[in-house]
Design a protein around this motif. Sequence first.
Motif, PDB file in Angstrom:
ATOM      1  N   ALA A 137      55.578  27.900  57.904  1.00  0.00           N
ATOM      2  CA  ALA A 137      55.410  27.768  56.455  1.00  0.00           C
ATOM      3  C   ALA A 137      54.031  28.254  56.018  1.00  0.00           C
ATOM      4  O   ALA A 137      53.889  28.961  55.010  1.00  0.00           O
ATOM      5  N   GLU A 138      52.996  27.893  56.771  1.00  0.00           N
ATOM      6  CA  GLU A 138      51.644  28.337  56.438  1.00  0.00           C
ATOM      7  C   GLU A 138      51.519  29.857  56.540  1.00  0.00           C
ATOM      8  O   GLU A 138      50.879  30.496  55.703  1.00  0.00           O
ATOM      9  N   THR A 139      52.159  30.420  57.559  1.00  0.00           N
ATOM     10  CA  THR A 139      52.127  31.874  57.740  1.00  0.00           C
ATOM     11  C   THR A 139      52.776  32.590  56.563  1.00  0.00           C
ATOM     12  O   THR A 139      52.251  33.584  56.049  1.00  0.00           O
ATOM     13  N   VAL A 140      53.926  32.083  56.119  1.00  0.00           N
ATOM     14  CA  VAL A 140      54.628  32.694  54.988  1.00  0.00           C
ATOM     15  C   VAL A 140      53.768  32.640  53.731  1.00  0.00           C
ATOM     16  O   VAL A 140      53.643  33.630  52.991  1.00  0.00           O
ATOM     17  N   MET A 141      53.145  31.494  53.460  1.00  0.00           N
ATOM     18  CA  MET A 141      52.314  31.360  52.268  1.00  0.00           C
ATOM     19  C   MET A 141      51.098  32.282  52.335  1.00  0.00           C
ATOM     20  O   MET A 141      50.729  32.908  51.332  1.00  0.00           O
ATOM     21  N   MET A 142      50.474  32.391  53.492  1.00  0.00           N
ATOM     22  CA  MET A 142      49.309  33.252  53.634  1.00  0.00           C
ATOM     23  C   MET A 142      49.685  34.710  53.413  1.00  0.00           C
ATOM     24  O   MET A 142      48.964  35.466  52.752  1.00  0.00           O
ATOM     25  N   ARG A 143      50.827  35.111  53.940  1.00  0.00           N
ATOM     26  CA  ARG A 143      51.261  36.494  53.760  1.00  0.00           C
ATOM     27  C   ARG A 143      51.698  36.757  52.327  1.00  0.00           C
ATOM     28  O   ARG A 143      51.464  37.841  51.791  1.00  0.00           O
ATOM     29  N   LEU A 144      52.321  35.762  51.716  1.00  0.00           N
ATOM     30  CA  LEU A 144      52.709  35.896  50.310  1.00  0.00           C
ATOM     31  C   LEU A 144      51.476  36.106  49.449  1.00  0.00           C
ATOM     32  O   LEU A 144      51.475  36.936  48.525  1.00  0.00           O
ATOM     33  N   ASN A 196      40.430  22.522  63.360  1.00  0.00           N
ATOM     34  CA  ASN A 196      41.671  22.434  62.587  1.00  0.00           C
ATOM     35  C   ASN A 196      41.473  21.706  61.262  1.00  0.00           C
ATOM     36  O   ASN A 196      42.384  21.666  60.434  1.00  0.00           O
ATOM     37  N   ALA A 197      40.287  21.114  61.075  1.00  0.00           N
ATOM     38  CA  ALA A 197      39.992  20.430  59.821  1.00  0.00           C
ATOM     39  C   ALA A 197      38.915  21.159  59.019  1.00  0.00           C
ATOM     40  O   ALA A 197      38.524  20.701  57.946  1.00  0.00           O
ATOM     41  N   SER A 198      38.464  22.307  59.533  1.00  0.00           N
ATOM     42  CA  SER A 198      37.384  23.035  58.874  1.00  0.00           C
ATOM     43  C   SER A 198      37.940  23.973  57.811  1.00  0.00           C
ATOM     44  O   SER A 198      38.747  24.864  58.106  1.00  0.00           O
ATOM     45  N   GLU A 199      37.489  23.789  56.574  1.00  0.00           N
ATOM     46  CA  GLU A 199      37.963  24.634  55.485  1.00  0.00           C
ATOM     47  C   GLU A 199      37.277  25.999  55.466  1.00  0.00           C
ATOM     48  O   GLU A 199      37.445  26.778  54.523  1.00  0.00           O
ATOM     49  N   ASP A 200      36.523  26.302  56.523  1.00  0.00           N
ATOM     50  CA  ASP A 200      35.997  27.655  56.670  1.00  0.00           C
ATOM     51  C   ASP A 200      37.133  28.629  56.962  1.00  0.00           C
ATOM     52  O   ASP A 200      36.966  29.844  56.791  1.00  0.00           O
ATOM     53  N   TRP A 206      45.106  26.440  53.384  1.00  0.00           N
ATOM     54  CA  TRP A 206      46.523  26.445  53.006  1.00  0.00           C
ATOM     55  C   TRP A 206      47.209  25.157  53.452  1.00  0.00           C
ATOM     56  O   TRP A 206      48.058  24.607  52.753  1.00  0.00           O
ATOM     57  N   ARG A 207      46.815  24.661  54.614  1.00  0.00           N
ATOM     58  CA  ARG A 207      47.410  23.421  55.137  1.00  0.00           C
ATOM     59  C   ARG A 207      47.133  22.257  54.185  1.00  0.00           C
ATOM     60  O   ARG A 207      47.989  21.393  53.986  1.00  0.00           O
ATOM     61  N   ARG A 208      45.956  22.250  53.591  1.00  0.00           N
ATOM     62  CA  ARG A 208      45.616  21.190  52.640  1.00  0.00           C
ATOM     63  C   ARG A 208      46.475  21.286  51.375  1.00  0.00           C
ATOM     64  O   ARG A 208      46.731  20.280  50.703  1.00  0.00           O
ATOM     65  N   LEU A 209      46.893  22.503  51.026  1.00  0.00           N
ATOM     66  CA  LEU A 209      47.689  22.702  49.813  1.00  0.00           C
ATOM     67  C   LEU A 209      49.172  22.390  50.009  1.00  0.00           C
ATOM     68  O   LEU A 209      49.889  22.159  49.029  1.00  0.00           O
ATOM     69  N   MET A 210      49.626  22.394  51.246  1.00  0.00           N
ATOM     70  CA  MET A 210      51.068  22.266  51.493  1.00  0.00           C
ATOM     71  C   MET A 210      51.687  20.992  50.908  1.00  0.00           C
ATOM     72  O   MET A 210      52.782  21.044  50.335  1.00  0.00           O
ATOM     73  N   PRO A 211      51.027  19.818  50.983  1.00  0.00           N
ATOM     74  CA  PRO A 211      51.624  18.622  50.361  1.00  0.00           C
ATOM     75  C   PRO A 211      51.808  18.767  48.856  1.00  0.00           C
ATOM     76  O   PRO A 211      52.805  18.284  48.297  1.00  0.00           O
ATOM     77  N   LEU A 212      50.872  19.458  48.187  1.00  0.00           N
ATOM     78  CA  LEU A 212      51.000  19.671  46.743  1.00  0.00           C
ATOM     79  C   LEU A 212      52.170  20.602  46.438  1.00  0.00           C
ATOM     80  O   LEU A 212      52.932  20.378  45.490  1.00  0.00           O
ATOM     81  N   LEU A 213      52.336  21.632  47.249  1.00  0.00           N
ATOM     82  CA  LEU A 213      53.458  22.553  47.062  1.00  0.00           C
ATOM     83  C   LEU A 213      54.788  21.840  47.324  1.00  0.00           C
ATOM     84  O   LEU A 213      55.778  22.079  46.625  1.00  0.00           O
ATOM     85  N   ALA A 214      54.778  20.949  48.308  1.00  0.00           N
ATOM     86  CA  ALA A 214      56.005  20.221  48.641  1.00  0.00           C
ATOM     87  C   ALA A 214      56.441  19.319  47.492  1.00  0.00           C
ATOM     88  O   ALA A 214      57.638  19.121  47.264  1.00  0.00           O
ATOM     89  N   GLU A 215      55.477  18.779  46.747  1.00  0.00           N
ATOM     90  CA  GLU A 215      55.809  17.934  45.606  1.00  0.00           C
ATOM     91  C   GLU A 215      56.583  18.711  44.540  1.00  0.00           C
ATOM     92  O   GLU A 215      57.368  18.138  43.779  1.00  0.00           O
ATOM     93  N   GLU A 216      56.376  20.023  44.505  1.00  0.00           N
ATOM     94  CA  GLU A 216      57.086  20.876  43.544  1.00  0.00           C
ATOM     95  C   GLU A 216      58.337  21.502  44.163  1.00  0.00           C
ATOM     96  O   GLU A 216      58.958  22.379  43.563  1.00  0.00           O
TER      97      GLU A 216
END
Length: 341
Positions: A137-144, A196-200, A206-216
């Motif tokens: 899922a993260e790969t698809v969003m990054m490529r999108l 895996n927790a570094s926003e660098d 994108w992983r941090r955004l996934m829960p927000l996207l899932a809500e929609e």
Amino acid sequence: MSALPPPDDKLSDDGLDSLFASLNRASGIVAAVSGGPDSMALMHLLARWRARSDKPPVLVATIDHGLRPEAADEAAFVAREAAALGLSHRIMVWTGDKPSTGIQEAAREARYRLLVAYARKEGASHLVTAHTLDDQAETVMMRLSRGSGLSGLAGMRPETDRQGICHARPLLDWPKSRLLDLCHGQGWPFVVDPSNASEDYARVRWRRLMPLLAEEGLTAERLARLAERAAQADAALDLTARKALACAAPVLAEGGLSFRGGILADEPFEIALRVLELALAQAGLDLDNSRLNRLESCTVRLREAVRAGEGLRLTIAGALVRLGHSGQVFIAPEPPRRRGR
């Protein structure tokens, strides 16, 4: 889609056989294990699968990228856990200078280079990694977000060829949470990589955004399903493009490849695009995915020139593409440029 195993304390033989069915034909299996919960679960599942009957040998490999001081200890931890399961283990270190930018991409390339070389050395036909549904899922969003085409939106494939080694991802439809629960339930230890927790890193953001996207409604499962559908469409278009190129009478000679350029004007744009990409590949000039915009531009210009009956010369991905007035397309390596030109 592979079936999830039964509850953690009742992992069935049938479930493991179904999960690793594609590995039965392997001459040997290199399992990439970093020490995190995903790869540790994969290692334990492979050990259980192999212990039941005559299965291909499983070799565990850990890459120390030399980017964190804890990496050497984590590799040693995997070595101990692999030994406890009766599995061979090898630690490989990424040496040399590290780039100041794009470090994750460079580390990924180095990782696969080392793993493929190890598989070849040991006579293994398969490389196995623990990529999950969430990774897909993260790969698809990054490529999108980068404007990828259909091939990019297909995400990671269950099996990919890496220079003659089959790269298998048997856990690609398993959520990370399922593997984490499995480790806790079975008492399989693992390590936590702080990067895996570094926003660098873009993937972490994108992983941090996934829960927000899932809500929609844009859940990991739906993104993975999108990738699956894109892969199906991509395969169909690729087959059509291969047939179209074959109809254009391609001729591969020592100097390059030639084919009838009319096919580029006759076919729909997407097929013409893929015909040019396939022709470049057959001429030994594979196109990097990041050059999609350039490939599209070249296809547009070639189609226009074919329809106008004009000649054309252009370059792409180290290739010289020439359209003659006869309508024949010639593809060959771009000649070296003279200094000062």
